[in-house]
Design an enzyme around this catalytic site. Structure first.
Site, PDB file in Angstrom:
ATOM      1  NE  ARG A  40      41.173  25.011  50.993  1.00 14.69           N
ATOM      2  CZ  ARG A  40      41.351  24.366  52.143  1.00 14.69           C
ATOM      3  NH1 ARG A  40      41.276  25.035  53.299  1.00 14.69           N
ATOM      4  NH2 ARG A  40      41.608  23.078  52.159  1.00 14.69           N
ATOM      5  CB  SER A 109      44.970  22.232  42.608  1.00 12.52           C
ATOM      6  OG  SER A 109      44.473  23.224  43.477  1.00 12.52           O
ATOM      7  CE  LYS A 139      43.781  21.496  49.772  1.00 10.50           C
ATOM      8  NZ  LYS A 139      43.806  21.323  48.295  1.00 10.50           N
TER       9      LYS A 139
END
Length: 207
Positions: A40, A109, A139
């Site tokens: 990621r 997710s 996040k």
């Protein structure tokens, strides 16, 4: 169940690292202790992502660790990753399955939403991820999940991943609630001693 789906363990996710060689050097020592690695990186261009993903895919093959690409089924196909992880805005699970094949690991997710997880599994997801369970540095303003959701999701019949602000101290309770995998980024990569941190996370899982 897909034999590449581990029942329990640490799901390591890479940080936003622009230096490919540094990313590889930081990741390689950790691979013997993880169940999966997810690539990621939201901070680099497409060419760098492909170069990093390709190098990490090869490194994971050498260590026998399944390699997952975040958000991008096409990149996963190009680098011959084992699968892809999709957020709710990252594309269709069925389309990713068609592109990557029946044996691909496709994660979804599901945030704090059991109904979303049920739909993801019906569409072909290999595992579901819930969170954030705790405040996260990767996040901001994420939806908060409760540990009871992990137990409620047991009927889905796929591995359950917990993510978001997980530490060795709070991870044990999530495993007890039903998490099969703990997903971690900064808890390991930003730790003063990443290998020691990895061992501490692994201790969340009963022998």
């Amino acid at each position: 169940m897909n034999p590449r789906l581990p029942r329990r363990g640490l799901y390591l996710i890479t940080p936003d690292e622009a230096d490919t060689q540094r990313l590889l050097a930081r990741t390689a020592p950790l691979l013997p202790g993880v169940a999966w690695l997810q690539y990621r990186n939201k901070a680099v261009d497409a060419d760098t992502r492909q170069a990093q993903a390709g190098a990490l895919a090869q490194l994971c093959r050498e260590h026998g660790v399944p390699f997952i690409v975040n958000d991008d089924p096409r990149l996963a196909q190009v680098v011959e990753a084992d699968g892809v992880h999709l957020g709710e805005d990252d594309g269709d699970i069925a389309a990713a399955r068609e592109l990557l094949g029946a044996d691909a690991i496709i994660g979804a997710s599901c945030y704090d939403d059991l109904a979303l997880a049920q739909r993801a599994v019906a569409a072909g997801a290999s595992y579901v991820a819930f969170g954030a369970f705790f405040p996260s540095t990767s996040k901001q303003n994420t939806r908060q999940a409760q540990p009871a959701l992990l137990s409620a999701a047991a009927t889905l019949g796929v591995p359950r991943v917990a993510i978001g602000g997980i530490t060795p101290d709070n991870g044990t309770a999530l495993v007890a609630a039903g998490a099969d995998l703990l997903a971690v980024i900064s808890g390991i990569y930003a730790a003063p001693a990443p290998l020691a941190a990895l061992r501490a996370y692994r201790a969340c899982f009963p022998a």
